[in-house]
Design a protein around this motif. Structure first.
Motif, PDB file in Angstrom:
ATOM      1  N   VAL A 199       0.837  -1.214   0.000  1.00 34.42           N
ATOM      2  CA  VAL A 199       0.000   0.000   0.000  1.00 34.42           C
ATOM      3  C   VAL A 199       0.868   1.258   0.000  1.00 34.42           C
ATOM      4  O   VAL A 199       0.774   2.082  -0.918  1.00 34.42           O
ATOM      5  CB  VAL A 199      -0.993  -0.020   1.189  1.00 34.42           C
ATOM      6  CG1 VAL A 199      -1.672   1.326   1.360  1.00 34.42           C
ATOM      7  CG2 VAL A 199      -2.011  -1.144   1.007  1.00 34.42           C
ATOM      8  N   LEU A 252       1.786   4.068  -3.113  1.00 30.09           N
ATOM      9  CA  LEU A 252       1.448   5.484  -2.889  1.00 30.09           C
ATOM     10  C   LEU A 252       2.695   6.349  -3.046  1.00 30.09           C
ATOM     11  O   LEU A 252       2.666   7.407  -3.691  1.00 30.09           O
ATOM     12  CB  LEU A 252       0.856   5.672  -1.486  1.00 30.09           C
ATOM     13  CG  LEU A 252      -0.572   5.171  -1.269  1.00 30.09           C
ATOM     14  CD1 LEU A 252      -0.939   5.233   0.202  1.00 30.09           C
ATOM     15  CD2 LEU A 252      -1.566   5.984  -2.101  1.00 30.09           C
ATOM     16  N   ASN A 307       1.727   7.742  -6.177  1.00 29.54           N
ATOM     17  CA  ASN A 307       0.357   8.067  -5.754  1.00 29.54           C
ATOM     18  C   ASN A 307      -0.641   7.079  -6.358  1.00 29.54           C
ATOM     19  O   ASN A 307      -1.734   7.456  -6.784  1.00 29.54           O
ATOM     20  CB  ASN A 307       0.019   9.513  -6.131  1.00 29.54           C
ATOM     21  CG  ASN A 307      -1.231  10.021  -5.429  1.00 29.54           C
ATOM     22  OD1 ASN A 307      -1.664   9.448  -4.411  1.00 29.54           O
ATOM     23  ND2 ASN A 307      -1.832  11.072  -5.961  1.00 29.54           N
ATOM     24  N   LYS A 333      -3.136   3.775  -6.120  1.00 26.69           N
ATOM     25  CA  LYS A 333      -3.929   3.049  -5.140  1.00 26.69           C
ATOM     26  C   LYS A 333      -3.911   1.570  -5.466  1.00 26.69           C
ATOM     27  O   LYS A 333      -4.317   1.180  -6.563  1.00 26.69           O
ATOM     28  CB  LYS A 333      -5.385   3.557  -5.114  1.00 26.69           C
ATOM     29  CG  LYS A 333      -5.538   4.900  -4.420  1.00 26.69           C
ATOM     30  CD  LYS A 333      -4.981   5.974  -5.264  1.00 26.69           C
ATOM     31  CE  LYS A 333      -5.020   7.359  -4.641  1.00 26.69           C
ATOM     32  NZ  LYS A 333      -4.220   8.301  -5.451  1.00 26.69           N
ATOM     33  N   MET A 367      -6.651  -2.043   0.571  1.00 31.51           N
ATOM     34  CA  MET A 367      -6.507  -0.588   0.386  1.00 31.51           C
ATOM     35  C   MET A 367      -7.664   0.168   1.051  1.00 31.51           C
ATOM     36  O   MET A 367      -7.458   1.157   1.747  1.00 31.51           O
ATOM     37  CB  MET A 367      -6.472  -0.277  -1.118  1.00 31.51           C
ATOM     38  CG  MET A 367      -6.242   1.185  -1.432  1.00 31.51           C
ATOM     39  SD  MET A 367      -4.577   1.712  -0.999  1.00 31.51           S
ATOM     40  CE  MET A 367      -4.891   3.385  -0.478  1.00 31.51           C
ATOM     41  N   SER A 388      -7.514   2.605   4.508  1.00 26.30           N
ATOM     42  CA  SER A 388      -7.812   4.036   4.533  1.00 26.30           C
ATOM     43  C   SER A 388      -9.179   4.285   5.173  1.00 26.30           C
ATOM     44  O   SER A 388      -9.778   5.342   4.987  1.00 26.30           O
ATOM     45  CB  SER A 388      -7.737   4.617   3.112  1.00 26.30           C
ATOM     46  OG  SER A 388      -8.508   3.857   2.208  1.00 26.30           O
ATOM     47  N   ILE A 442      -5.981  10.042  -1.202  1.00 29.84           N
ATOM     48  CA  ILE A 442      -6.784   8.814  -1.296  1.00 29.84           C
ATOM     49  C   ILE A 442      -8.249   9.220  -1.334  1.00 29.84           C
ATOM     50  O   ILE A 442      -8.797   9.660  -0.332  1.00 29.84           O
ATOM     51  CB  ILE A 442      -6.498   7.886  -0.105  1.00 29.84           C
ATOM     52  CG1 ILE A 442      -5.007   7.535  -0.086  1.00 29.84           C
ATOM     53  CG2 ILE A 442      -7.353   6.629  -0.192  1.00 29.84           C
ATOM     54  CD1 ILE A 442      -4.549   6.902   1.190  1.00 29.84           C
TER      55      ILE A 442
END
Lengths: 188, 136
Positions: free
Chosen positions: A25, A29, A33, A35, A156, A160, B72
């Motif tokens: 993960v 990122l 960047n 996902k 993911m 988050s 995100i």
């Protein structure tokens, strides 16, 4: 050095695997960047190869082609693991699972997948087509409808703290339990 | 060819998949029969590590190596997460694979899984074709 290689050849503990998968993960990122999500690759393949004027596939897939480079890597990684780091021993499966499967005539536990179901020969039976073709269709349809798979939602999404991903993950698990206990007895 | 770095990450990831036997149909069976902790341990640990990483990245307002601010986007609730999620779960129990392991299974010599992957692509394509008629 040889000892290290021997150690790597053994099956890895779940905690090691979990940490390494979890690290994917932040690696993605930080690299660009990106996902973490694998099922999107299926959509990009459709958009690139068979868009057929379907609006869902009219987008610039090339901008997200990193995802395709990633899954090619996953395929190569699978090859490297069995070619150079193969576990010399049979996979150790929970005794109860073994017994349950033996009752359905699955007795070959020597590889990662049961050869009775997942082989070219088994395509001569309806069972083979159900497991490989229908199963694959459900995976592809379901993940896109859900907007992600185990990587995009369960790892993911939960990482988050996304509540929709928690909902999706719960439904993945419910579907899995239903599939195992209701569908498999019909198909096996 | 800056995308090649993602192939390297994928290779690393594919090796983990095989070595931890996540791509094994038997491991998925164990999980859904509650006979082993293995898969729960893998996914649970991955989520904890992922969540700590995301928290740190957000806290430090980190940028990617390409200089982009890491963001995100939030996901929205959709019926697809329920219906699609259930459908995928059923398929997961049958094939013993989510999309990632499909690629790793092919790489580890199960050439017949190319067929499963083709049908997964067909499934995704069919979703795209039927999308407007399905509950979102």
């Amino acid at each position: 050095m040889e000892n290290i290689i021997e150690l790597i050849k053994q099956p890895w503990h779940w905690s090691i695997a979990g940490i390494l998968i979890g690290l994917t993960v932040p690696i993605l990122l930080i690299l660009g960047n990106k996902k973490f999500g694998i099922s999107s690759s299926l959509r990009h393949i459709c958009a690139a190869a068979i868009p057929a004027n379907i609006p869902f596939f009219q987008y610039d897939w090339k901008k997200q082609s990193w995802n395709l480079f990633f899954v090619v890597g996953v395929l190569l990684g699978g090859w490297i693991a069995v070619t150079f780091l193969q576990n010399p021993n049979e996979i150790i499966i929970a005794e109860k699972t073994k017994q349950a499967l033996e009752a359905y005539g699955i007795t070959d536990f020597s590889r990662l997948l049961p050869s009775e179901i997942f082989s070219w020969q088994s395509l001569t039976s309806l069972r083979g087509w159900i497991f490989m073709a229908l199963g694959g269709f459900m995976v592809g349809f379901g993940t896109r409808w859900a907007g992600g798979c185990t990587s995009g939602h369960a790892i993911m999404g939960l990482s988050s703290l996304q509540i929709p991903s928690l909902l999706a993950t719960i439904c993945f698990m419910i579907g899995g339990f239903l599939g195992t206990h209701l569908l498999l007895p019909l198909f096996l | 060819m800056s995308n090649l770095k993602y192939t390297l990450v994928g290779i690393f990831f594919g090796i983990v998949f095989v070595k931890a036997e996540i791509i094994s149909w038997f491991r998925i069976q164990e999980m859904f029969r509650l006979h082993s902790f293995h898969m729960y341990g893998v996914i649970g640990t991955a989520v904890v590590v992922g969540a700590l990483s995301v928290w740190l990245i957000k806290r430090r307002n980190a940028t990617s190596l390409e200089g982009e601010k890491i963001s995100i986007p939030n996901k929205e609730f959709r019926y697809g997460q329920i219906f699609g999620g259930l459908l995928f779960g059923l398929g997961w129990a049958i094939t013993g694979a989510c999309p990632g392991p499909l690629y790793a299974q092919i790489g580890s010599g199960f050439s017949v899984i190319v067929l499963t992957l083709l049908f997964a692509i067909l499934g995704t394509w069919s979703y795209g074709a039927l999308r407007e008629k399905l509950p979102k």
